[in-house]
Design a protein around this motif. Structure first.
Motif, short mmCIF file in Angstrom:
data_model
loop_
_atom_site.label_atom_id
_atom_site.label_comp_id
_atom_site.label_asym_id
_atom_site.label_seq_id
_atom_site.Cartn_x
_atom_site.Cartn_y
_atom_site.Cartn_z
N GLN A 199 7.73 75.21 88.76
CA GLN A 199 6.74 74.79 89.76
C GLN A 199 7.26 73.59 90.54
O GLN A 199 7.11 73.52 91.77
CB GLN A 199 5.41 74.46 89.08
N GLY A 200 7.87 72.65 89.82
CA GLY A 200 8.44 71.49 90.49
C GLY A 200 9.53 71.87 91.48
O GLY A 200 9.60 71.34 92.59
N GLN A 201 10.39 72.82 91.07
CA GLN A 201 11.45 73.29 91.96
C GLN A 201 10.86 73.93 93.23
O GLN A 201 11.30 73.67 94.35
CB GLN A 201 12.32 74.31 91.21
N CYS A 202 9.85 74.77 93.05
CA CYS A 202 9.26 75.49 94.17
C CYS A 202 8.52 74.55 95.13
O CYS A 202 8.51 74.77 96.34
CB CYS A 202 8.31 76.57 93.67
N GLU A 203 7.92 73.50 94.59
CA GLU A 203 7.13 72.59 95.43
C GLU A 203 7.99 71.53 96.11
O GLU A 203 7.69 71.11 97.23
CB GLU A 203 6.04 71.92 94.58
N GLN A 204 9.04 71.09 95.44
CA GLN A 204 9.81 69.95 95.94
C GLN A 204 11.11 70.34 96.63
O GLN A 204 11.62 69.59 97.47
CB GLN A 204 10.11 68.99 94.79
N SER A 206 13.00 74.31 96.81
CA SER A 206 12.94 75.64 97.43
C SER A 206 12.42 76.64 96.40
O SER A 206 12.56 76.44 95.19
CB SER A 206 14.32 76.07 97.92
N THR A 207 11.82 77.72 96.89
CA THR A 207 11.30 78.74 95.99
C THR A 207 12.43 79.60 95.46
O THR A 207 13.31 80.03 96.22
CB THR A 207 10.27 79.62 96.71
N TYR A 231 -1.05 80.10 86.99
CA TYR A 231 0.24 79.71 87.56
C TYR A 231 0.34 80.11 89.03
O TYR A 231 0.14 81.28 89.39
CB TYR A 231 1.40 80.34 86.77
N TYR A 233 2.83 80.38 91.13
CA TYR A 233 4.02 81.08 91.62
C TYR A 233 4.31 82.33 90.80
O TYR A 233 5.46 82.66 90.52
CB TYR A 233 5.23 80.13 91.61
#
Length: 359
Positions: A199-204, A206-207, A231, A233
Motif C-alpha cells: 500500500q505504501g509503494q502504491c500510494e507514495q 507507483s502502483t 484492502y 489495492y
C-alpha cells in the motif's frame, strides 16, 4: 501398524547453500527417486525447501522402529549421492517423528510434526516471541518477468526475520513457527507486513502488482478476511495458494475465491507438481496463474518426458484462459525452453535475487 512418519534433514539448508540450488535439486531428485523405488518404505511426499520426507508404511511393528529405520535409510542414500569432498557425514543430521495414521487431519499432522521440528529448532522460542512481540519481519520482493515479451509483470512478496537473527532466513523463521504451532500466526503477520508495504509503494511511488503466499485455510480466518475486504489495492494483489498438506474439499475454497475475485483479487496456485497441488487440480480450481514447482523447472535439461508434462500443463491452463509461471529459472537454456513451451511468466536467479522491499 500403519503410521505416517516425518523425516527432517536439519542440515539440509546449509548443504543447499554450499553446493548451490541447481546441484541440490539434482541431488534431491536422485534421493527421492531412490527412495521411491523401495515400495515398502512408502514415500508419500517430499518437500525440497524444508528438507522433509513423509513416509506412510505398515512394514514396521512400532513407531520407534519406523523412525529409526527410515532415518537411517534416508541418511545412507543422501551420503551416497553427495560428494564427500563438499559435505561430511556429520552434517547430515536426520530427525524423525511418528505423526498420525490419518493424513487428512491437518491440524493433528502439524501438531505431530512439531515434535520433530522442536529438535531442529530447540533454542528458537525466545527469538520467535520477540519477532511476534515487535512485529519485526522484513519484506523482500523478487521480480516476475514476462517470458513471451520483455518487461516485469510484477513481484513476489517474500518474508524474512530480523537481520543478524537466527530466524532471518525464511526456512528458519517458518520452521521455528511450526515448531511452536504458530505457522498460521506467522503467515498472518507476514500478510499484514506485505499489505502495508504494498500500500505504501502504491500510494507514495507507483502502483505495482504483488503476489503474496497464503494457506487456503486462512481464507476463512476472520482477521485475514477483514484485511482483504478492506484492502484498497485488491486489483493489484495476487493471492498464491500454497500448501504442504492435502486439501480434502475444494468447494468452500472455490466459493471464497469467487467472492474475493469480485473485489479484484486474482488467485495463483503455487508449487504445482511438487506438493499436494497436483496437476489434476488445475481444471477443477482454474487458477488465474499456475506456478510450476521449482523442482520441475530444475529438471528441464533432463529430456523430453518432463518437457511433455509441462507442455500439457501449459495447454490445459491456456485452454481456460489462465497463465503459467516457471519458478526457479537459472539458465538461458531453461528460459529458452520455457519460452518455446508457451510459458507466460518466469522467476529465478537468472533475472535477480530477492531484495529488501523499498531498496
Amino acid at each position: 501398524m500403519h503410521t505416517l512418519t516425518l523425516v527432517s534433514l536439519s542440515g539440509w539448508s546449509d548443504i543447499v547453500e554450499r553446493i548451490g540450488q541447481s546441484t541440490a535439486h539434482k541431488v534431491w531428485r536422485a534421493l527421492v527417486t531412490l527412495l521411491s523405488q523401495n515400495v515398502q518404505s512408502g514415500l508419500k511426499q517430499d518437500i525440497f525447501e524444508l528438507g522433509e520426507l513423509w513416509f506412510e508404511t505398515d512394514q514396521f511393528d512400532s513407531p520407534a522402529r519406523a523412525e529409526r529405520a527410515l532415518s537411517q535409510h534416508v541418511a545412507q542414500h543422501l551420503l551416497n549421492e553427495l560428494d564427500c569432498q563438499l559435505v561430511h557425514e556429520a552434517e547430515i543430521q536426520v530427525s524423525s517423528a511418528q505423526v498420525i495414521a490419518q493424513t487428512s487431519q491437518e491440524q493433528t499432522i502439524r501438531a505431530g510434526a512439531a515434535c520433530a521440528l522442536n529438535e531442529l529448532y530447540p533454542d528458537s522460542k525466545e527469538d520467535l516471541l520477540r519477532v511476534f512481540a515487535n512485529k519485526n519481519l522484513l519484506p523482500y520482493w523478487q521480480s516476475i518477468q514476462q517470458v513471451q515479451s520483455s518487461g516485469i509483470f510484477g513481484y513476489e512478496a517474500l518474508i524474512r526475520g530480523p537481520k543478524a537473527s537466527p530466524l532471518h532466513r525464511a526456512d528458519k523463521l517458518f520452521g521455528a513457527a511450526m515448531a511452536q504451532g504458530r505457522q498460521f500466526d506467522m503467515e498472518k503477520l507476514a500478510l499484514t507486513t506485505h499489505l502495508a508495504t504494498h500500500q505504501g509503494q502504491c500510494e507514495q511511488q507507483s502502483t505495482v502488482r504483488l503476489t503474496v503466499n497464503l494457506s487456503p485455510a486462512l481464507l476463512f480466518d476472520a482477521d485475514v478476511s477483514g484485511k482483504l475486504l478492506d484492502y484498497p489495492y485488491a486489483h493489484l494483489l495476487c493471492i498464491e495458494l500454497t500448501e504442504h498438506l492435502p486439501v480434502d474439499d475444494w468447494a468452500p475454497i472455490k466459493a471464497k475465491m469467487a467472492e474475493l475475485r469480485q473485489l479484484g483479487y486474482t488467485f495463483w496456485l503455487d508449487d504445482v507438481g511438487c506438493g499436494f497441488f497436483e496437476l489434476t487440480l488445475i481444471n477443477a480450481v482454474k487458477p488465474d496463474v499456475v506456478k510450476l514447482c521449482i523442482t520441475i523447472i530444475s529438471r528441464l535439461d533432463y529430456g523430453a518426458e518432463i518437457i511433455d508434462e509441462i507442455r500439457q500443463v501449459v495447454d490445459t491452463v491456456h485452454l481456460y484462459g489462465g497463465k503459467v509461471l516457471a519458478e526457479g529459472i537459472e539458465t538461458q537454456q531453461q528460459l529458452a525452453i520455457a519460452r518455446e513451451l508457451g510459458v507466460d511468466y518466469a522467476q529465478g536467479f537468472l533475472f535477480d535475487k530477492p531484495r529488501e522491499a523499498g531498496l
